[in-house]
Scaffold this motif. Structure first.
Motif, PDB file in Angstrom:
ATOM      1  N   MET A  78      23.974  32.326  40.970  1.00  0.00           N
ATOM      2  CA  MET A  78      23.060  31.651  41.904  1.00  0.00           C
ATOM      3  C   MET A  78      21.839  31.124  41.129  1.00  0.00           C
ATOM      4  SD  MET A  78      23.310  33.996  45.292  1.00  0.00           S
ATOM      5  CE  MET A  78      22.741  35.533  44.629  1.00  0.00           C
ATOM      6  N   ARG A  79      21.307  30.076  41.705  1.00  0.00           N
ATOM      7  CA  ARG A  79      21.769  29.381  42.891  1.00  0.00           C
ATOM      8  C   ARG A  79      22.855  28.340  42.608  1.00  0.00           C
ATOM      9  NH1 ARG A  79      16.828  25.980  44.589  1.00  0.00           N
ATOM     10  NH2 ARG A  79      16.742  25.870  42.342  1.00  0.00           N
ATOM     11  N   ALA A  80      22.717  27.626  41.476  1.00  0.00           N
ATOM     12  CA  ALA A  80      23.503  26.403  41.316  1.00  0.00           C
ATOM     13  C   ALA A  80      25.008  26.648  41.358  1.00  0.00           C
ATOM     14  CB  ALA A  80      23.095  25.697  40.018  1.00  0.00           C
ATOM     15  N   GLY A  81      25.447  27.834  40.927  1.00  0.00           N
ATOM     16  CA  GLY A  81      26.871  28.132  40.934  1.00  0.00           C
ATOM     17  C   GLY A  81      27.478  28.093  42.325  1.00  0.00           C
ATOM     18  N   LEU A 102      20.625  35.068  39.245  1.00  0.00           N
ATOM     19  CA  LEU A 102      19.893  34.997  37.977  1.00  0.00           C
ATOM     20  C   LEU A 102      19.031  33.754  38.006  1.00  0.00           C
ATOM     21  CD1 LEU A 102      22.548  35.403  35.105  1.00  0.00           C
ATOM     22  CD2 LEU A 102      20.828  37.055  35.764  1.00  0.00           C
ATOM     23  N   TYR A 103      17.832  33.854  37.492  1.00  0.00           N
ATOM     24  CA  TYR A 103      17.116  32.603  37.226  1.00  0.00           C
ATOM     25  C   TYR A 103      16.564  32.670  35.819  1.00  0.00           C
ATOM     26  CZ  TYR A 103      12.717  35.080  38.042  1.00  0.00           C
ATOM     27  OH  TYR A 103      11.678  35.966  37.950  1.00  0.00           O
ATOM     28  N   ARG A 104      16.389  31.506  35.249  1.00  0.00           N
ATOM     29  CA  ARG A 104      15.893  31.435  33.886  1.00  0.00           C
ATOM     30  C   ARG A 104      14.378  31.352  33.954  1.00  0.00           C
ATOM     31  NH1 ARG A 104      17.677  26.621  29.873  1.00  0.00           N
ATOM     32  NH2 ARG A 104      16.139  25.513  31.089  1.00  0.00           N
ATOM     33  N   ASP A 105      13.705  32.371  33.418  1.00  0.00           N
ATOM     34  CA  ASP A 105      12.243  32.362  33.425  1.00  0.00           C
ATOM     35  C   ASP A 105      11.749  31.141  32.652  1.00  0.00           C
ATOM     36  OD1 ASP A 105       9.720  34.581  33.589  1.00  0.00           O
ATOM     37  OD2 ASP A 105       9.527  32.943  32.144  1.00  0.00           O
ATOM     38  N   VAL A 130      31.302  30.814  37.714  1.00  0.00           N
ATOM     39  CA  VAL A 130      31.039  29.376  37.841  1.00  0.00           C
ATOM     40  C   VAL A 130      29.539  29.097  37.862  1.00  0.00           C
ATOM     41  CG1 VAL A 130      33.232  28.869  38.996  1.00  0.00           C
ATOM     42  CG2 VAL A 130      31.242  29.410  40.395  1.00  0.00           C
ATOM     43  N   ASP A 131      29.153  28.051  37.162  1.00  0.00           N
ATOM     44  CA  ASP A 131      27.754  27.602  37.104  1.00  0.00           C
ATOM     45  C   ASP A 131      27.802  26.175  36.555  1.00  0.00           C
ATOM     46  OD1 ASP A 131      25.030  27.102  36.529  1.00  0.00           O
ATOM     47  OD2 ASP A 131      24.688  29.187  35.973  1.00  0.00           O
ATOM     48  N   PRO A 132      27.174  25.197  37.203  1.00  0.00           N
ATOM     49  CA  PRO A 132      27.275  23.824  36.690  1.00  0.00           C
ATOM     50  C   PRO A 132      26.763  23.666  35.256  1.00  0.00           C
ATOM     51  CG  PRO A 132      26.320  23.827  38.893  1.00  0.00           C
ATOM     52  CD  PRO A 132      26.426  25.266  38.453  1.00  0.00           C
ATOM     53  N   MET A 133      25.739  24.471  34.865  1.00  0.00           N
ATOM     54  CA  MET A 133      25.085  24.218  33.591  1.00  0.00           C
ATOM     55  C   MET A 133      25.197  25.389  32.624  1.00  0.00           C
ATOM     56  SD  MET A 133      24.195  21.327  34.555  1.00  0.00           S
ATOM     57  CE  MET A 133      23.124  20.531  33.373  1.00  0.00           C
ATOM     58  N   LEU A 134      25.601  25.098  31.396  1.00  0.00           N
ATOM     59  CA  LEU A 134      25.578  26.088  30.311  1.00  0.00           C
ATOM     60  C   LEU A 134      24.620  25.528  29.262  1.00  0.00           C
ATOM     61  CD1 LEU A 134      26.823  28.693  29.080  1.00  0.00           C
ATOM     62  CD2 LEU A 134      28.589  27.240  28.067  1.00  0.00           C
ATOM     63  N   ALA A 135      23.360  25.970  29.298  1.00  0.00           N
ATOM     64  CA  ALA A 135      22.334  25.377  28.425  1.00  0.00           C
ATOM     65  C   ALA A 135      22.160  26.234  27.170  1.00  0.00           C
ATOM     66  CB  ALA A 135      21.047  25.191  29.217  1.00  0.00           C
ATOM     67  N   THR A 136      21.220  27.199  27.202  1.00  0.00           N
ATOM     68  CA  THR A 136      21.117  28.117  26.046  1.00  0.00           C
ATOM     69  C   THR A 136      22.257  29.119  26.047  1.00  0.00           C
ATOM     70  OG1 THR A 136      19.812  29.779  27.232  1.00  0.00           O
ATOM     71  CG2 THR A 136      18.586  28.010  26.165  1.00  0.00           C
ATOM     72  N   GLY A 137      22.873  29.299  27.227  1.00  0.00           N
ATOM     73  CA  GLY A 137      23.944  30.297  27.361  1.00  0.00           C
ATOM     74  C   GLY A 137      23.424  31.663  27.766  1.00  0.00           C
ATOM     75  N   GLY A 138      22.087  31.798  27.867  1.00  0.00           N
ATOM     76  CA  GLY A 138      21.513  33.108  28.217  1.00  0.00           C
ATOM     77  C   GLY A 138      21.976  33.608  29.577  1.00  0.00           C
ATOM     78  N   SER A 139      21.982  32.713  30.582  1.00  0.00           N
ATOM     79  CA  SER A 139      22.359  33.132  31.940  1.00  0.00           C
ATOM     80  C   SER A 139      23.837  33.511  31.997  1.00  0.00           C
ATOM     81  CB  SER A 139      22.081  32.006  32.941  1.00  0.00           C
ATOM     82  OG  SER A 139      20.729  31.617  32.875  1.00  0.00           O
ATOM     83  N   ALA A 140      24.696  32.677  31.443  1.00  0.00           N
ATOM     84  CA  ALA A 140      26.131  32.959  31.493  1.00  0.00           C
ATOM     85  C   ALA A 140      26.459  34.231  30.725  1.00  0.00           C
ATOM     86  CB  ALA A 140      26.916  31.771  30.927  1.00  0.00           C
ATOM     87  N   ALA A 201      20.214  21.482  38.090  1.00  0.00           N
ATOM     88  CA  ALA A 201      21.351  21.465  39.017  1.00  0.00           C
ATOM     89  C   ALA A 201      20.998  22.119  40.361  1.00  0.00           C
ATOM     90  CB  ALA A 201      22.539  22.176  38.381  1.00  0.00           C
ATOM     91  N   GLY A 202      20.290  23.266  40.309  1.00  0.00           N
ATOM     92  CA  GLY A 202      19.929  23.966  41.554  1.00  0.00           C
ATOM     93  C   GLY A 202      19.040  23.101  42.428  1.00  0.00           C
ATOM     94  N   ASP A 203      18.045  22.491  41.836  1.00  0.00           N
ATOM     95  CA  ASP A 203      17.130  21.639  42.604  1.00  0.00           C
ATOM     96  C   ASP A 203      17.867  20.443  43.203  1.00  0.00           C
ATOM     97  OD1 ASP A 203      14.982  23.251  42.153  1.00  0.00           O
ATOM     98  OD2 ASP A 203      14.168  22.081  40.495  1.00  0.00           O
TER      99      ASP A 203
HETATM  100  O1  LIG Z   1      22.144  28.530  29.851  1.00  0.00           O
HETATM  101  P1  LIG Z   1      20.753  28.801  30.348  1.00  0.00           P
HETATM  102  O2  LIG Z   1      19.700  28.382  29.344  1.00  0.00           O
HETATM  103  O3  LIG Z   1      20.566  30.232  30.781  1.00  0.00           O
HETATM  104  O4  LIG Z   1      20.490  27.848  31.593  1.00  0.00           O
HETATM  105  C1  LIG Z   1      21.449  27.630  32.565  1.00  0.00           C
HETATM  106  C2  LIG Z   1      21.019  28.233  33.868  1.00  0.00           C
HETATM  107  O5  LIG Z   1      19.903  27.493  34.380  1.00  0.00           O
HETATM  108  C3  LIG Z   1      20.212  27.065  35.695  1.00  0.00           C
HETATM  109  O6  LIG Z   1      19.805  27.983  36.643  1.00  0.00           O
HETATM  110  P2  LIG Z   1      18.245  28.120  37.061  1.00  0.00           P
HETATM  111  O7  LIG Z   1      17.549  29.140  36.211  1.00  0.00           O
HETATM  112  O8  LIG Z   1      17.637  26.764  37.109  1.00  0.00           O
HETATM  113  O9  LIG Z   1      18.332  28.771  38.498  1.00  0.00           O
HETATM  114  P3  LIG Z   1      18.772  28.052  39.869  1.00  0.00           P
HETATM  115  O10 LIG Z   1      20.266  27.900  39.814  1.00  0.00           O
HETATM  116  O11 LIG Z   1      18.316  29.012  40.911  1.00  0.00           O
HETATM  117  O12 LIG Z   1      18.065  26.725  39.948  1.00  0.00           O
HETATM  118  C4  LIG Z   1      21.716  26.906  35.667  1.00  0.00           C
HETATM  119  O13 LIG Z   1      22.284  26.851  36.945  1.00  0.00           O
HETATM  120  C5  LIG Z   1      22.136  28.105  34.857  1.00  0.00           C
HETATM  121  O14 LIG Z   1      22.273  29.292  35.625  1.00  0.00           O
END
Ligand SMILES: O=P(O)(O)OC[C@H]1O[C@H](OP(=O)(O)OP(=O)(O)O)[C@H](O)[C@@H]1O
Ligand SMILES: O=c1cc[nH]c(=O)[nH]1
Ligand SMILES: [Mg+2]
Length: 209
Positions: A78-81, A102-105, A130-140, A201-203
């Motif tokens: 959550m949320r974007a997933g 999870l949210y990315r601080d 599932v999550d639309p974005m894999l950025a730094t990979g920290g959340s996944a 993606a979440g926004d």
């Molecule tokens: O790979 P990372 O660097 O960890 O970033 C990716 C994360 O960032 C976004 O979530 P976000 O923190 O924006 O939360 P949201 O889905 O509630 O908007 C996205 O949906 C991932 O979960």
């Protein structure tokens, strides 16, 4: 080392272009993410097990196949997933859904956990994070770690867009996890947003900015 699958199907690529466009409305963005998730689900579930059963058609008795073996759990980050869940459920309605909050601080860029509820039989299921974005990979990586701590072993990761950094991070932390994406983008910017990416993606899904 986990395998990386990049889906180059023309329908996925066309829809992804519309998703990326900054002028796409939240309504269209949601619908397109849902459609691409469903198209990706078709391929991600290719290794589901089958067994043979005997049935009667209006013409004759025959042997045919039905799903058997381990069933699926879809785990949105959550949320974007959340925007990708329905696409999977439309193809696999028997799947159960577990949620990880999870949210990315924005300062530290580290993932902060605020919710986790998995199906009671999650350990017996093949879990698809599932999550639309894999950025730094920290959340996944953190989400997969939480799931593993709860005894789950069979895990896949599905993202719309990945940065090379995120792929490397998940592969290093979780070499047993295969990653499925629609695109691997160029890089991260100074705020660790994916370039060219699609923004937040979440926004965009929920119209919060
Ligand atoms: O790979 P990372 O660097 O960890 O970033 C990716 C994360 O960032 C976004 O979530 P976000 O923190 O924006 O939360 P949201 O889905 O509630 O908007 C996205 O949906 C991932 O979960
Ligand atoms: O580009 C990015 C990076 C993290 N989270 C998003 O929603 N988009
Ligand atoms: Mg966000």
């Amino acid at each position: 080392m986990g395998r990386l699958y990049v889906f180059d199907h023309p329908l996925i690529q066309h829809k992804l272009t519309m998703i990326r466009d900054k002028d796409t409305t939240s309504k269209d963005f949601r619908e397109l993410v849902d459609e691409v998730a469903m198209l990706m689900a078709y391929e991600v579930t290719r290794d589901m097990q089958l067994r043979e059963v005997e049935i009667e058609t209006p013409i004759t008795t025959t042997k045919s196949k039905v799903l058997a073996g381990r069933m699926i759990g879809v785990v949105p980050i959550m949320r974007a997933g959340l925007g990708m869940v329905n696409g999977f459920l439309r193809l696999v309605p028997a799947a159960k859904v577990g949620h990880i909050g999870l949210y990315r601080d924005p300062e530290t860029l580290k993932p902060v956990e605020y919710y986790c509820k998995l199906p009671v039989d999650a350990q017996e299921r093949d879990l698809i994070v599932v999550d639309p974005m894999l950025a730094t990979g920290g959340s996944a990586s953190a989400a997969i770690e939480f799931i593993k701590q709860r005894g789950c072993k069979s895990i896949k990761l599905v993202n719309l867009i990945a940065a090379p950094e995120g792929i490397e991070r998940v592969r290093a932390d979780h070499p047993d996890v295969d990653i499925f994406v629609a695109a691997v983008d160029e890089k991260l910017n100074d705020h660790s947003y994916i370039v060219p990416g699609l923004g937040d993606a979440g926004d965009r899904l929920f119209g919060t900015k």
